[in-house]
Structure formats: structure tokens, C-alpha cells
Write a protein that holds these residues in place. Structure first.
Motif, PDB file in Angstrom:
ATOM      1  N   THR A  32      41.975  59.915  16.345  1.00 15.59           N
ATOM      2  CA  THR A  32      41.483  59.991  14.980  1.00 15.59           C
ATOM      3  C   THR A  32      42.043  58.810  14.197  1.00 15.59           C
ATOM      4  OG1 THR A  32      41.499  62.398  15.086  1.00 15.59           O
ATOM      5  CG2 THR A  32      41.325  61.407  12.909  1.00 15.59           C
ATOM      6  N   VAL A  33      41.136  58.046  13.611  1.00 12.78           N
ATOM      7  CA  VAL A  33      41.480  56.929  12.749  1.00 12.78           C
ATOM      8  C   VAL A  33      40.685  57.134  11.468  1.00 12.78           C
ATOM      9  CG1 VAL A  33      41.468  54.422  12.476  1.00 12.78           C
ATOM     10  CG2 VAL A  33      41.711  55.420  14.747  1.00 12.78           C
ATOM     11  N   SER A  34      41.345  56.994  10.354  1.00 13.56           N
ATOM     12  CA  SER A  34      40.672  57.222   9.082  1.00 13.56           C
ATOM     13  C   SER A  34      40.718  55.968   8.228  1.00 13.56           C
ATOM     14  CB  SER A  34      41.371  58.363   8.332  1.00 13.56           C
ATOM     15  OG  SER A  34      40.914  58.440   7.008  1.00 13.56           O
ATOM     16  N   ARG A  35      39.729  55.772   7.416  1.00 13.91           N
ATOM     17  CA  ARG A  35      39.757  54.635   6.495  1.00 13.91           C
ATOM     18  C   ARG A  35      40.836  54.828   5.437  1.00 13.91           C
ATOM     19  NH1 ARG A  35      36.600  55.326   1.465  1.00 13.91           N
ATOM     20  NH2 ARG A  35      36.726  53.076   1.314  1.00 13.91           N
ATOM     21  N   SER A  42      46.116  59.091  15.169  1.00 16.15           N
ATOM     22  CA  SER A  42      46.471  60.413  15.663  1.00 16.15           C
ATOM     23  C   SER A  42      45.911  60.539  17.077  1.00 16.15           C
ATOM     24  CB  SER A  42      45.867  61.493  14.753  1.00 16.15           C
ATOM     25  OG  SER A  42      46.186  62.769  15.230  1.00 16.15           O
ATOM     26  N   VAL A  43      46.782  60.953  18.008  1.00 15.84           N
ATOM     27  CA  VAL A  43      46.393  61.096  19.411  1.00 15.84           C
ATOM     28  C   VAL A  43      46.632  62.541  19.825  1.00 15.84           C
ATOM     29  CG1 VAL A  43      46.750  60.293  21.774  1.00 15.84           C
ATOM     30  CG2 VAL A  43      47.103  58.702  19.848  1.00 15.84           C
ATOM     31  N   GLN A  44      45.548  63.276  20.066  1.00 13.28           N
ATOM     32  CA  GLN A  44      45.654  64.661  20.507  1.00 13.28           C
ATOM     33  C   GLN A  44      45.483  64.687  22.019  1.00 13.28           C
ATOM     34  OE1 GLN A  44      42.782  67.348  18.820  1.00 13.28           O
ATOM     35  NE2 GLN A  44      43.452  69.045  20.080  1.00 13.28           N
ATOM     36  N   LEU A  45      46.441  65.328  22.689  1.00 13.89           N
ATOM     37  CA  LEU A  45      46.433  65.458  24.139  1.00 13.89           C
ATOM     38  C   LEU A  45      46.394  66.927  24.503  1.00 13.89           C
ATOM     39  CD1 LEU A  45      49.151  62.740  24.527  1.00 13.89           C
ATOM     40  CD2 LEU A  45      46.751  62.480  25.185  1.00 13.89           C
ATOM     41  N   PHE A  87      51.830  56.054  14.747  1.00 13.96           N
ATOM     42  CA  PHE A  87      51.309  57.005  15.712  1.00 13.96           C
ATOM     43  C   PHE A  87      51.758  58.422  15.379  1.00 13.96           C
ATOM     44  CE2 PHE A  87      50.984  53.203  18.236  1.00 13.96           C
ATOM     45  CZ  PHE A  87      49.969  53.450  19.137  1.00 13.96           C
ATOM     46  N   HIS A  88      50.847  59.371  15.542  1.00 11.71           N
ATOM     47  CA  HIS A  88      51.171  60.794  15.575  1.00 11.71           C
ATOM     48  C   HIS A  88      50.561  61.290  16.874  1.00 11.71           C
ATOM     49  CE1 HIS A  88      51.996  64.892  14.465  1.00 11.71           C
ATOM     50  NE2 HIS A  88      50.727  65.208  14.706  1.00 11.71           N
ATOM     51  N   VAL A  89      51.413  61.622  17.842  1.00 11.13           N
ATOM     52  CA  VAL A  89      50.970  62.033  19.171  1.00 11.13           C
ATOM     53  C   VAL A  89      51.388  63.486  19.369  1.00 11.13           C
ATOM     54  CG1 VAL A  89      51.129  61.568  21.651  1.00 11.13           C
ATOM     55  CG2 VAL A  89      51.240  59.666  20.006  1.00 11.13           C
TER      56      VAL A  89
END
Length: 103
Positions: A32-35, A42-45, A87-89
Motif C-alpha cells: 500500500t502506497v498512498s499519495r 505498508s507491506v502486508q504478509l 516501512f511498516h511491515v
């Protein structure tokens, strides 16, 4: 500060491309990348072991890992700034499933 054009999100895009080339076996994630946060990713695994793989690839200290709650499930996550990207992983998981997989 909100991005007005794609070039303001270039740091995130370049970082992801570099990770894909430098770590081709890194587990795929939901990104997820936001303007509204042009340098935030944000990286959801789907498992704690995949969070660990990303932590190692990014060179993030293990001390930044934390266990949180995500709805009714546990979530292993970390926040770190690497290559100029915030990063938010994380991975939300069922505790029993994670423990059974570790056995």
C-alpha cells in the motif's frame, strides 16, 4: 504532505524495484502506497516467517519487531526507515496456526 504526481512516489517505487532485483526470493506482499504519505510503504504478509525475511533483507534490527493485536489475531510487525522509505511491515496470524507450524 501529499504527492501531486507519481515522481514524488519514486523513492518507494525505486526501493521496491531494488529489493526485487537484490532479493528475488523475498516473499511477495500486499503493498500500500498512498499519495498522502509519498515516502511510506505498508507491506502486508501472511506469516511471521515472511516478516522475518523482510526484516533481514532490509537490515532492520530484531529489537524493532513487536507483537500487536490486529482484530482478533496476533500481528508481528516492525516500522523502520530504510533507503529513505518509511516501512511498516506486518503479518496478522492465528496464534495456534503459527505455533503448529513452528513444531
Amino acid at each position: 504532505m501529499s504527492a501531486e504526481n507519481l515522481s514524488e512516489q519514486a523513492a518507494v517505487i525505486t526501493c521496491l524495484a531494488g529489493l526485487a532485483v537484490g532479493h528475488p526470493n523475498l516473499p511477495a506482499g500486499y503493498f500500500t502506497v498512498s499519495r498522502h504519505g509519498a515516502r511510506e510503504l505498508s507491506v502486508q504478509l501472511d506469516s511471521p516467517s515472511k516478516v522475518e525475511a523482510w526484516r533481514e533483507a532490509l537490515g532492520v534490527d530484531a529489537g524493532l519487531l513487536r507483537v500487536e493485536r490486529f482484530g482478533g489475531r496476533a500481528s508481528l510487525e516492525f516500522d523502520a526507515t530504510v533507503f529513505g522509505v518509511d516501512f511498516h511491515v506486518y503479518a496478522a496470524y492465528e496464534q495456534a496456526a503459527a505455533e503448529a507450524g513452528a513444531a
